[in-house]
Design a protein around this motif. Structure first.
Motif, short mmCIF file in Angstrom:
data_model
loop_
_atom_site.label_atom_id
_atom_site.label_comp_id
_atom_site.label_asym_id
_atom_site.label_seq_id
_atom_site.Cartn_x
_atom_site.Cartn_y
_atom_site.Cartn_z
N THR A 114 51.80 35.59 41.63
CA THR A 114 51.24 35.62 42.99
C THR A 114 51.01 34.22 43.54
N ILE A 115 50.89 34.15 44.85
CA ILE A 115 50.57 32.89 45.53
C ILE A 115 49.15 32.44 45.16
N PHE A 116 48.30 33.40 44.78
CA PHE A 116 46.92 33.08 44.42
C PHE A 116 46.85 32.17 43.20
N PHE A 117 47.90 32.16 42.41
CA PHE A 117 47.97 31.27 41.24
C PHE A 117 48.62 29.94 41.62
N TRP A 118 49.76 30.00 42.31
CA TRP A 118 50.56 28.80 42.53
C TRP A 118 49.98 27.84 43.56
N ALA A 119 49.34 28.35 44.61
CA ALA A 119 48.77 27.46 45.63
C ALA A 119 47.71 26.52 45.02
N PRO A 120 46.71 27.05 44.30
CA PRO A 120 45.74 26.12 43.71
C PRO A 120 46.33 25.26 42.60
N THR A 121 47.32 25.80 41.89
CA THR A 121 47.94 25.01 40.83
C THR A 121 48.61 23.78 41.41
N MET A 122 49.30 23.93 42.54
CA MET A 122 49.94 22.79 43.20
C MET A 122 48.90 21.85 43.82
N LYS A 123 47.77 22.40 44.21
CA LYS A 123 46.71 21.58 44.80
C LYS A 123 46.11 20.60 43.78
N TRP A 124 46.29 20.89 42.50
CA TRP A 124 45.84 19.95 41.48
C TRP A 124 46.55 18.61 41.62
N GLY A 125 47.76 18.62 42.19
CA GLY A 125 48.49 17.36 42.41
C GLY A 125 47.76 16.45 43.38
N ILE A 126 47.21 17.02 44.45
CA ILE A 126 46.43 16.24 45.42
C ILE A 126 45.19 15.67 44.73
N THR A 127 44.55 16.50 43.93
CA THR A 127 43.35 16.06 43.23
C THR A 127 43.67 14.94 42.24
N LYS B 166 33.73 27.65 48.13
CA LYS B 166 32.94 28.83 48.52
C LYS B 166 33.85 30.02 48.79
N TYR B 167 34.91 29.80 49.55
CA TYR B 167 35.83 30.89 49.93
C TYR B 167 36.48 31.52 48.71
N SER B 168 36.81 30.73 47.70
CA SER B 168 37.51 31.25 46.53
C SER B 168 36.70 32.30 45.78
N LEU B 169 35.39 32.27 45.95
CA LEU B 169 34.54 33.26 45.29
C LEU B 169 34.22 34.44 46.21
N ASP B 170 34.57 34.32 47.49
CA ASP B 170 34.34 35.41 48.44
C ASP B 170 35.53 36.35 48.55
N ILE B 171 36.72 35.89 48.20
CA ILE B 171 37.92 36.70 48.35
C ILE B 171 38.12 37.63 47.16
N THR B 172 38.97 38.61 47.37
CA THR B 172 39.37 39.51 46.28
C THR B 172 40.86 39.33 46.08
N PRO B 173 41.30 39.03 44.89
CA PRO B 173 40.52 38.84 43.67
C PRO B 173 39.85 37.47 43.67
N LYS B 174 38.72 37.37 42.99
CA LYS B 174 38.07 36.06 42.83
C LYS B 174 39.07 35.13 42.18
N ASN B 175 39.15 33.93 42.70
CA ASN B 175 40.18 33.00 42.23
C ASN B 175 39.51 31.77 41.63
N TYR B 176 39.32 31.79 40.31
CA TYR B 176 38.63 30.70 39.63
C TYR B 176 39.48 29.44 39.54
N ASN B 177 40.80 29.58 39.56
CA ASN B 177 41.67 28.42 39.60
C ASN B 177 41.46 27.68 40.93
N LEU B 178 41.41 28.43 42.02
CA LEU B 178 41.17 27.85 43.35
C LEU B 178 39.77 27.23 43.41
N MET B 179 38.79 27.91 42.82
CA MET B 179 37.43 27.38 42.83
C MET B 179 37.35 26.08 42.05
N SER B 180 37.97 26.03 40.88
CA SER B 180 37.87 24.83 40.04
C SER B 180 38.58 23.63 40.66
N VAL B 181 39.77 23.84 41.23
CA VAL B 181 40.48 22.71 41.83
C VAL B 181 39.70 22.19 43.04
#
Length: 117
Positions: free
Chosen positions: A28-41, A72-87
């Motif tokens: 899903t995009i819910f995995f890959w979007a935050p995974t790629m965002k780690w590059g910015i970080t 904040k948003y990453s914990l409000d959406i379904t499914p909760k996205n801890y990868n998005l929250m952590s990045v």
């Protein structure tokens, strides 16, 4: 006593299948979007060695703000996205640290100019 190797491998396989099929898993995009965002970080972490006078206040404010909002948003959406929250947690922290470096540097420069007048 340790569990037999077969049980350990079966448990590992079950975990891998559960991860693969998770609503925020790698299919899903819910995995890959935050995974790629780690590059910015990672780029922002690399900039820790950059001289503070070269940092952009606007850019770092944007990095910190988006990190805080999306954390904040990453914990409000379904499914909760801890990868998005952590990045975004790390992104907010690096942005705030860079802002601290930039503001501290600017204050030191202003203080030196005030003393020389």
């Amino acid at each position: 006593a340790r569990p037999p190797r077969q049980h350990t491998m079966a448990g590992l396989a079950q975990s891998a299948v559960a991860f693969w099929n998770h609503p925020a898993g790698p299919k899903t995009i819910f995995f890959w979007a935050p995974t790629m965002k780690w590059g910015i970080t990672a780029a922002n972490i690399k900039d820790f060695s950059r001289p503070p006078e070269l940092l952009s206040t606007a850019q770092q404010a944007a990095v910190a703000t988006t990190g805080l909002i999306w954390m904040k948003y990453s914990l409000d959406i379904t499914p909760k996205n801890y990868n998005l929250m952590s990045v975004n947690c790390v992104m907010a922290a690096t942005g705030l640290y860079q802002l601290y470096r930039k503001i501290s540097h600017d204050q030191q420069v202003a203080s030196l100019h005030a003393k020389t007048k």
